[in-house]
Design an enzyme around this catalytic site. Structure first.
Site, short mmCIF file in Angstrom:
data_model
loop_
_atom_site.label_atom_id
_atom_site.label_comp_id
_atom_site.label_asym_id
_atom_site.label_seq_id
_atom_site.Cartn_x
_atom_site.Cartn_y
_atom_site.Cartn_z
N HIS A 1 0.81 -1.21 0.00
CA HIS A 1 0.00 0.00 0.00
C HIS A 1 0.85 1.27 0.00
CE1 HIS A 1 -2.87 -2.77 2.43
NE2 HIS A 1 -3.07 -2.93 1.14
N LYS B 1 5.65 6.66 6.98
CA LYS B 1 5.11 5.81 8.04
C LYS B 1 6.20 5.44 9.03
CE LYS B 1 1.74 3.52 5.04
NZ LYS B 1 1.31 2.25 4.44
N TYR C 1 1.06 1.94 13.34
CA TYR C 1 1.86 2.81 12.50
C TYR C 1 1.33 4.23 12.54
CZ TYR C 1 -1.57 1.20 8.97
OH TYR C 1 -2.71 0.86 8.30
N ASP D 1 -6.37 -6.69 -1.98
CA ASP D 1 -4.91 -6.79 -2.12
C ASP D 1 -4.51 -7.79 -3.21
OD1 ASP D 1 -4.45 -4.84 -0.25
OD2 ASP D 1 -3.81 -6.20 1.33
#
Length: 183
Positions: A62, A72, A132, A168
């Site tokens: 992603h 991130k 995250y 995904d």
């Protein structure tokens, strides 16, 4: 904190410098000043948690596109994951190269993922939590994904994924995307 730059420029593995005694240890998991000294983005605006029931769960790959691109800071707070990032910055010397890092609740290790990288992970234990922090708010229209098993990346996952969302599984291969600029 201990900052170790990876082979992918701008991506870091972060380890907590532990001050230990008979009680356990104390360590800093984030310091704006130390991040700034390493030239890292400190504008953390959102924190996300992902819970995963089963070992072998894969999430990724992603990213968000500019102007919503995000950095991130990833940490596994329960269980263990194999965290993977792929450099998708078209101008980068390491374009399409990847690294994988084992993040566990026990090692307290974190991965700093710069803008322009695709990110995903595979759980190595049941009941794994991932936290995250990101530098941009989620923007659905800027969300992009890349196939976890894309031959352009050739990621060596440590075990065969058992659970992958339909979304995904449907991400495109890099070769099917018209230009590098549209990753």
């Amino acid at each position: 904190m201990i900052f170790t730059e990876t082979k992918l420029k701008g991506a870091y593995i972060l380890d907590i410098k532990r001050l230990e005694d008979e009680r356990g240890f104390f360590g800093r998991a984030y310091c704006q000043k130390e991040f700034e000294e390493h030239g890292l983005n400190t504008n953390l605006v959102q924190a996300n948690v992902s819970f995963n029931h089963k070992k072998g769960t894969l999430r990724g790959m992603h990213m968000q596109l500019a102007p919503h691109a995000e950095t991130k800071l990833v940490r596994c707070t329960r269980g263990a994951i194999y965290d993977v990032i792929v450099d998708l910055r078209p101008e980068s010397e390491t374009y399409t190269q990847w690294i994988g890092v084992e993040l566990t609740a026990d090692n307290y290790r974190m991965l700093y993922v710069p803008e322009g990288f695709a990110h995903g992970y595979l759980t190595l234990e049941d009941n794994s939590d991932v936290m995250y922090q990101v530098t941009a708010f989620y923007a659905a229209g800027a969300e992009r994904g890349h196939r976890w098993n894309d031959p352009a990346f050739n990621i060596a996952w440590p075990l065969e994924p058992q659970i992958i969302s339909e979304k995904d599984q449907q991400h495109p291969l890099l070769a099917d995307i018209p230009t590098k600029a549209s990753v």
